[in-house]
Design a protein around this motif. Structure first.
Motif, PDB file in Angstrom:
ATOM      1  N   MET A 232       0.831  -1.284  -0.041  1.00 21.08           N
ATOM      2  CA  MET A 232       0.042  -0.025  -0.097  1.00 21.08           C
ATOM      3  C   MET A 232       1.056   1.278  -0.145  1.00 21.08           C
ATOM      4  N   ASP A 233       0.339   2.426  -0.490  1.00 21.04           N
ATOM      5  CA  ASP A 233       1.029   3.748  -0.232  1.00 21.04           C
ATOM      6  C   ASP A 233       0.972   3.842   1.316  1.00 21.04           C
ATOM      7  N   GLY A 234       2.068   4.888   1.605  1.00 18.86           N
ATOM      8  CA  GLY A 234       2.112   4.923   3.044  1.00 18.86           C
ATOM      9  C   GLY A 234       3.310   5.735   3.546  1.00 18.86           C
ATOM     10  N   ILE A 235       3.627   6.103   4.487  1.00 22.15           N
ATOM     11  CA  ILE A 235       4.649   6.842   5.186  1.00 22.15           C
ATOM     12  C   ILE A 235       5.313   5.973   6.072  1.00 22.15           C
ATOM     13  N   ILE A 236       6.759   5.667   6.178  1.00 21.65           N
ATOM     14  CA  ILE A 236       7.446   5.183   7.154  1.00 21.65           C
ATOM     15  C   ILE A 236       7.511   5.650   8.360  1.00 21.65           C
ATOM     16  N   THR A 237       7.291   4.741   9.398  1.00 24.32           N
ATOM     17  CA  THR A 237       7.307   5.231  10.870  1.00 24.32           C
ATOM     18  C   THR A 237       8.498   4.795  11.441  1.00 24.32           C
ATOM     19  N   ASN A 238       9.227   3.538  11.035  1.00 25.17           N
ATOM     20  CA  ASN A 238      10.049   3.018  11.766  1.00 25.17           C
ATOM     21  C   ASN A 238      10.839   2.165  10.596  1.00 25.17           C
ATOM     22  N   GLY A 239      12.303   2.394  10.550  1.00 28.88           N
ATOM     23  CA  GLY A 239      13.236   1.691   9.757  1.00 28.88           C
ATOM     24  C   GLY A 239      13.747   2.329   8.562  1.00 28.88           C
ATOM     25  N   HIS A 240      14.957   1.951   8.246  1.00 27.76           N
ATOM     26  CA  HIS A 240      15.695   2.436   7.067  1.00 27.76           C
ATOM     27  C   HIS A 240      15.740   1.239   6.063  1.00 27.76           C
ATOM     28  N   SER A 241      15.659   1.689   4.845  1.00 30.27           N
ATOM     29  CA  SER A 241      16.003   0.552   3.607  1.00 30.27           C
ATOM     30  C   SER A 241      16.067   1.234   2.438  1.00 30.27           C
ATOM     31  N   SER A 242      16.560   0.544   1.374  1.00 28.76           N
ATOM     32  CA  SER A 242      16.410   1.345  -0.128  1.00 28.76           C
ATOM     33  C   SER A 242      15.283   0.616  -0.816  1.00 28.76           C
ATOM     34  N   ILE A 243      14.792   1.390  -1.616  1.00 26.23           N
ATOM     35  CA  ILE A 243      13.264   0.940  -2.040  1.00 26.23           C
ATOM     36  C   ILE A 243      13.612   0.979  -3.616  1.00 26.23           C
ATOM     37  N   ASN A 244      13.428   0.035  -4.259  1.00 22.24           N
ATOM     38  CA  ASN A 244      13.169   0.176  -5.843  1.00 22.24           C
ATOM     39  C   ASN A 244      12.016   0.476  -6.101  1.00 22.24           C
TER      40      ASN A 244
END
Length: 728
Positions: A232-244
């Motif tokens: 789903m579309d959303g906003i990250i509240t916790n964590g870091h990552s690279s997104i393709n």
């Protein structure tokens, strides 16, 4: 069900544009239907009214089309092999029967057995056509199924069993191939639809549960593990990552995201675990909106299609009338035998089908717009595709278009008795309290070099000038040179440094302690990394002039234009001034495009022939206002789009010329008796397949410059082969 209810269906087996129009009329005539809209390009049917879905499905089935409710569309991939490939199976069986018939007839001389085999061929290969022909006759309509059925039956009645069976077989093969090629053209969008997961892992009542995406609501917390697709579309509240994000923006390189970062359904999480707060329902997410807009765009007609429709509307009745006259006039007025002229009339009836001509434009539009969408470019319709191909000049906004839109610290010049880090520490302490873009850039610079100053006290923003505050008990001013002068601070010794920074297009922030100048900081909005290369490629494609329109001062505009390789620029422009410049360019140069951010430049985008918005991912304004949207902030997709549009127009012209040429040759071949029934079917359906396959080549064009097309540097002028290295 209320009268305002909407039903959506995906259609399988819809390969004929003329048949699609008839099906739309049939659905619209059903009891309770208020409106029916069939998008042939997207194979999508939308119905409004008080009507049962089963009634619509049955009506479509009578026309040989499988209607699948939109919510069951993914289940369609699981249907039995027989149902999915029945056309190919029937065509293969018909081919075996007719080949055996030829062998028995011409090699063994067993004519009676051959007729049985020919009859079986007609039954197997022509069953679907005959069934649809009966439906059309019952509605008093003359379509290609009726014409083909008349041709087969007529051939049998005059003793041409082999010809009748061959026509039935070839038409069956052509139908199967046509359906396959149309499905291939539509696959780019169908693949997008399948990118987002069907289910999501959601935290409810403190527990992780798996839910269908349609049951996920705004505010739910998603758990996204490494390597998983984001549901789903959303906003990250916790964590870091690279997104393709390639599915949305076409970017090949993953982007880093952390708390507060926006993510989209259908994108792929990298190495980190994420918690994501849902911000949009499944039907409203970015990928759903893109699919909807692309399908609508594919259904829109390009201006060139108006000619095709006018020609087909006249051509078909004229050829049918000519076929009737050929059958009747020679036997009645010239005492000719009936059988040869009936045969010629039947052959001409087969040629009368305008399938290749009608499909020549929409398949090219489907392929081009679908391919562009896969690479992060949203073209809002066939008319805009054609207008992009005719572009002769482009105007660019500066901030956020040619530049990143965010200032960065470019140079730090401290006084002799202070270091760069000390100067940045003092400035960062004051700017920590400000939300101004220049202040944010200075604070970001301090963090980049691992400086974390203690926030200043007694902060006061000075609108249009800068700010003042207390640092370690001393009064600090941070702002423009004018701020220092207004406070009685002498900056005469800094004029050379200021002139140097201004000459490079910098905005200058000066720092003073009490009445002493501590130094100055140069900030500039950086040119996008791909800007100069993209501008060079556009220039190679013959688009000139390339002009920058900006509200910034002339000195800064001159520096940015030089760095981006822009021919000319206009500075100190208000929004209404940009509109005036665009209108002037349209009058002087013809087709003009405007590239902007889709929000601030809306009036100028609207004034241009083609409004091109940057960074549409997540931006409702850009998706709704522009004619063409670059989903990522990637100017390199602009030369690709121009090449794609020009190639599409070349393909459409090739298709129309080929379709009309084949038809006219076939008509001329009737009179001397050269046109046999099997040649007629090849001329008709073979042309349809050829224009479809020609259009599908558009799917192979890539942003890196790969292409099979010869593209004119300026529309209408001599061509040159695209350079694989530049895309030009």
């Amino acid at each position: 069900m209320s009268s305002a209810a909407f039903l959506e269906f995906r259609l399988e087996g819809l390969s004929c544009a003329d048949c699609a129009a008839k099906l739309e009329r049939n659905i619209a005539a059903l009891p309770g239907v208020e409106q029916a809209k069939l998008n042939f390009a997207a194979a999508k049917l939308t119905v409004r009214g008080d009507v049962q879905a089963s009634l619509i499905i049955d009506e479509a089935r009578r026309d040989g089309v499988r209607a699948i409710p939109a919510h069951q569309d993914r289940e369609a991939d699981q249907i039995a092999f027989w149902k999915k490939h029945h056309r190919a199976i029937f065509s293969g069986l018909a081919g075996i029967l007719v080949a055996t018939g030829w062998l028995v007839h011409y090699a063994l001389g067993m004519e009676s057995w051959a007729k049985l085999l020919y009859t079986a061929t007609i039954a197997v290969g022509g069953y679907a056509v005959g069934k649809k022909a009966l439906v059309s006759l019952g509605r008093h309509r003359l379509d290609m199924n009726v014409l083909m059925s008349i041709a087969v039956i007529g051939a049998v009645l005059i003793g041409e069993w082999s010809e009748g069976a061959t026509v039935a077989f070839l038409f069956s093969v052509s139908e199967a191939l046509e359906s396959y090629t149309m499905d291939k053209a539509r696959n780019s969008i169908r693949n997008l639809m399948n990118l987002a997961p069907d289910t999501a892992i959601v935290i409810r009542n403190g527990q992780e549960i798996q839910l269908p995406v349609k049951d996920v609501i705004i505010g739910d917390m998603l758990v996204v593990r490494p390597g998983e697709k984001i549901a789903m579309d959303g906003i990250i509240t916790n964590g870091h990552s690279s997104i393709n994000q390639a599915t949305i923006t076409g970017e090949s390189v993953p982007v880093d995201r952390g708390p507060g970062g926006e993510v989209y359904a259908g994108t792929i999480n990298g190495e980190g675990s994420l918690m994501v707060r849902v911000t949009k329902l499944v039907q409203d997410n970015t990928i759903s909106r893109i699919i909807h807009l692309v399908e609508e765009a594919q259904g829109q007609r390009a201006p060139s299609q108006a000619f095709v429709d006018r020609f087909a509307a006249v051509y078909t009745p004229v050829v049918i009338t000519l076929a009737a006259l050929i059958v009747v006039i020679p036997p009645l007025l010239l005492n000719q035998p009936w059988a040869p002229w009936i045969y010629r009339g039947l052959a001409l009836l087969v040629v009368a089908c305008p399938c290749a001509l009608v499909i020549s434009t929409p398949v090219a539009i489907v392929s081009a717009i679908g391919n562009a969408a896969r690479h992060g470019v949203l073209i809002k319709g066939g008319i805009h595709l054609e207008e992009v191909s005719r572009l002769r000049a482009l105007a660019f906004d500066k901030t956020g278009t040619l530049t990143k839109g965010l200032p960065e610290v470019t140079q730090v010049i401290p006084a002799d008795h202070i270091s760069e880090s000390e100067l940045l520490t003092i400035a960062g302490a004051v700017e920590h309290h400000s939300e101004h873009p220049l202040a944010r850039a200075i604070v970001a610079k301090t963090r980049d070099i691992n400086i974390y100053p203690t926030p200043a006290e007694n902060f006061q923003a000075l609108t249009g000038l800068g700010a003042r505050a207390t640092v370690n008990g001393q009064n600090i001013l941070v702002g423009s040179p004018r701020l220092l002068e207004q406070n009685g601070i002498n900056i005469a010794g800094w004029q050379e440094a200021l002139a140097s920074l201004f000459s490079l297009g910098n905005t200058v922030v000066m720092v003073a302690r009490e009445k002493e100048v501590l130094g100055c900081i140069g900030l500039a909005d950086r040119v996008r990394p791909m800007a100069a290369d993209s501008v060079a490629k556009l220039s190679k494609l013959g688009i000139s002039p390339l002009i920058m329109l900006t509200g910034d001062n002339r000195q800064t505009a001159e520096v940015i234009a030089a760095q981006a390789g822009i021919d000319d620029f206009r500075a100190n422009l208000l929004p209404q001034d940009k509109v005036a410049e665009i209108k002037k360019m349209r009058q002087e140069l013809g087709f003009i495009g405007m590239v902007g951010d889709g929000i601030n430049d809306a009036p100028a985008l609207a004034a241009a022939n083609v409004g091109i918005a940057m960074g549409g991912a997540g931006s409702d304004a850009a998706l709704e206002t522009a004619d063409l949207v670059l989903m990522g902030d990637d100017l390199s997709k602009l030369p690709f789009t121009v090449r794609m549009a020009r190639s599409a127009m070349q393909v459409i012209k090739q298709n129309i010329t080929f379709a009309i040429g084949i038809k006219l040759l076939a008509v001329l071949a009737v009179f001397p008796g050269w046109l046999t029934l099997w040649l007629a079917i090849l001329a008709d359906m073979g042309a349809t397949i050829m224009v479809t396959l020609n259009s599908i080549r558009l799917v192979g064009i890539k942003p890196d410059g790969g292409s099979d097309f010869t593209i004119d540097p300026v529309p209408g002028c001599g061509g040159n082969k695209p350079d694989p290295a530049t895309g030009g």
